[in-house]
Design a protein around this motif. Structure first.
Motif, PDB file in Angstrom:
ATOM      1  N   ASN A  79      -9.369   1.219  -6.842  1.00 37.43           N
ATOM      2  CA  ASN A  79      -9.213   2.779  -7.018  1.00 37.43           C
ATOM      3  C   ASN A  79      -7.625   3.044  -7.086  1.00 37.43           C
ATOM      4  OD1 ASN A  79     -10.767   5.222  -7.438  1.00 37.43           O
ATOM      5  ND2 ASN A  79     -10.285   5.988  -5.190  1.00 37.43           N
ATOM      6  N   ASN A  80      -6.850   2.293  -7.236  1.00 40.60           N
ATOM      7  CA  ASN A  80      -5.313   2.206  -7.263  1.00 40.60           C
ATOM      8  C   ASN A  80      -4.910   2.951  -5.789  1.00 40.60           C
ATOM      9  OD1 ASN A  80      -5.162   1.880 -10.163  1.00 40.60           O
ATOM     10  ND2 ASN A  80      -5.895   3.957 -10.480  1.00 40.60           N
ATOM     11  N   ARG A  81      -5.464   2.444  -4.925  1.00 41.67           N
ATOM     12  CA  ARG A  81      -4.849   2.607  -3.534  1.00 41.67           C
ATOM     13  C   ARG A  81      -4.358   1.354  -2.921  1.00 41.67           C
ATOM     14  NH1 ARG A  81      -9.411   6.177   0.000  1.00 41.67           N
ATOM     15  NH2 ARG A  81      -7.820   5.703   1.329  1.00 41.67           N
ATOM     16  N   HIS A  82      -3.097   0.781  -3.625  1.00 41.69           N
ATOM     17  CA  HIS A  82      -2.719  -0.617  -3.375  1.00 41.69           C
ATOM     18  C   HIS A  82      -2.419  -0.616  -2.189  1.00 41.69           C
ATOM     19  CE1 HIS A  82      -1.102  -4.342  -4.146  1.00 41.69           C
ATOM     20  NE2 HIS A  82       0.138  -4.101  -3.685  1.00 41.69           N
ATOM     21  N   ALA A  83      -1.689   0.233  -1.395  1.00 46.40           N
ATOM     22  CA  ALA A  83      -0.991   0.205  -0.159  1.00 46.40           C
ATOM     23  C   ALA A  83      -2.025   0.063   0.902  1.00 46.40           C
ATOM     24  CB  ALA A  83       0.083   1.375  -0.027  1.00 46.40           C
ATOM     25  N   ASP A  84      -3.251   1.085   0.796  1.00 41.42           N
ATOM     26  CA  ASP A  84      -4.251   1.152   1.701  1.00 41.42           C
ATOM     27  C   ASP A  84      -5.065  -0.324   1.782  1.00 41.42           C
ATOM     28  OD1 ASP A  84      -3.985   3.712   2.416  1.00 41.42           O
ATOM     29  OD2 ASP A  84      -5.067   4.339   0.846  1.00 41.42           O
ATOM     30  N   CYS A  85      -5.171  -1.160   0.534  1.00 41.66           N
ATOM     31  CA  CYS A  85      -5.885  -2.150   0.281  1.00 41.66           C
ATOM     32  C   CYS A  85      -5.045  -3.400   1.184  1.00 41.66           C
ATOM     33  CB  CYS A  85      -5.861  -2.362  -1.209  1.00 41.66           C
ATOM     34  SG  CYS A  85      -6.474  -4.233  -1.597  1.00 41.66           S
ATOM     35  N   ILE A  86      -3.816  -3.354   0.911  1.00 39.45           N
ATOM     36  CA  ILE A  86      -2.759  -4.493   1.498  1.00 39.45           C
ATOM     37  C   ILE A  86      -2.791  -4.094   3.227  1.00 39.45           C
ATOM     38  CG2 ILE A  86      -0.516  -5.192   1.874  1.00 39.45           C
ATOM     39  CD1 ILE A  86      -1.857  -6.042  -0.809  1.00 39.45           C
ATOM     40  N   ASP A  87      -2.835  -2.845   3.496  1.00 43.73           N
ATOM     41  CA  ASP A  87      -2.929  -2.745   5.003  1.00 43.73           C
ATOM     42  C   ASP A  87      -3.989  -3.166   5.680  1.00 43.73           C
ATOM     43  OD1 ASP A  87      -1.547  -1.325   7.379  1.00 43.73           O
ATOM     44  OD2 ASP A  87      -3.376  -0.130   7.155  1.00 43.73           O
ATOM     45  N   LEU A  88      -5.172  -2.659   4.870  1.00 43.12           N
ATOM     46  CA  LEU A  88      -6.480  -3.264   5.789  1.00 43.12           C
ATOM     47  C   LEU A  88      -6.524  -4.678   5.786  1.00 43.12           C
ATOM     48  CD1 LEU A  88      -9.089  -2.587   6.631  1.00 43.12           C
ATOM     49  CD2 LEU A  88     -10.110  -2.413   4.416  1.00 43.12           C
ATOM     50  N   TYR A  89      -6.044  -5.559   4.595  1.00 45.60           N
ATOM     51  CA  TYR A  89      -6.083  -6.871   4.608  1.00 45.60           C
ATOM     52  C   TYR A  89      -5.034  -7.312   5.819  1.00 45.60           C
ATOM     53  CZ  TYR A  89      -8.457  -7.602   0.341  1.00 45.60           C
ATOM     54  OH  TYR A  89      -9.231  -7.390  -1.064  1.00 45.60           O
ATOM     55  N   GLN A  90      -4.144  -6.916   6.035  1.00 46.01           N
ATOM     56  CA  GLN A  90      -3.158  -7.208   7.144  1.00 46.01           C
ATOM     57  C   GLN A  90      -3.662  -7.064   8.398  1.00 46.01           C
ATOM     58  OE1 GLN A  90       0.254  -5.168   5.988  1.00 46.01           O
ATOM     59  NE2 GLN A  90       1.192  -6.887   4.891  1.00 46.01           N
TER      60      GLN A  90
END
Length: 204
Positions: A79-90
């Motif tokens: 959904n083009n929320r790349h920063a939220d995705c990376i933050d959740l993975y971390q």
């Protein structure tokens, strides 16, 4: 209140809590399933809503909670929320108690953040065009076959011409004087003609 009544009340309360927890988990599982289906259909916004709703019921540190968060991170990225995705993975890599969830989050994050390789023009693999060489080969092969056919036709024509010349000479041939009525002579001549005819047929 007697002890037995107190114990009964406690049991009823525990059963009620267990039933409520089971219902809440069933609701969370349903929302998780709906989130997966929405993700599969490309409805990433709806998928995020269902998955975030499931996380309000299921604790994040649990195995099921970690699985929901993995899907939520993928929905963020889609959904083009790349920063939220990376933050959740971390967050999952650092805090989740399950080694499997931590490893999966780490691998998915690495794939997203892996540097894109830049290939120069010289490093690109060039696939040669085979059309021209194939055409050349086909023409050469065709020419060879055509020459072969011509040689065979010429050889056959020469054989036929020589046979015709031989037969022509036989047609104008006259028996020696005095042999016109010799039966042995004519029998031998007939046998000889038969052998010559058979030899000519075998040559074709």
């Amino acid at each position: 209140m007697s002890l037995s009544m107190l114990l009964n009340a406690v049991c009823v309360g525990q059963n009620h809590v267990a039933q409520e927890q089971a219902e809440r988990r069933a609701t969370a599982e349903l929302m998780f399933e709906l989130g997966q289906k929405a993700y599969g259909k490309g409805m990433y916004g709806r998928a995020i809503e269902f998955l975030e709703g499931a996380l309000t019921i299921i604790p994040r540190p649990t195995l099921f909670g970690g699985e929901i968060q993995i899907w939520l991170a993928m929905a963020y990225e889609a959904n083009n929320r790349h920063a939220d995705c990376i933050d959740l993975y971390q967050q999952l890599e650092k805090r989740h108690p399950s080694p499997g969830i931590r490893r999966q989050a780490s691998e998915l994050r690495y794939i997203l953040q892996a540097p894109k390789l830049k290939i120069s023009q010289e490093e690109m693999v060039t696939i040669p065009m085979i059309g021209s060489s194939y055409d050349s080969y086909a023409v050469t092969w065709s020419d060879k076959e055509r020459d072969k056919d011509r040689r065979m036709n010429a050889s056959t024509t020469n054989q036929l011409n020589s046979s015709e010349d031989f037969l022509g000479k036989l047609l104008v041939w006259r028996p020696p004087v005095g042999m016109e009525k010799n039966k042995v002579f004519w029998l031998s001549l007939t046998l000889w003609f038969g052998l010559v005819g058979a030899a000519l047929l075998l040559q074709r």
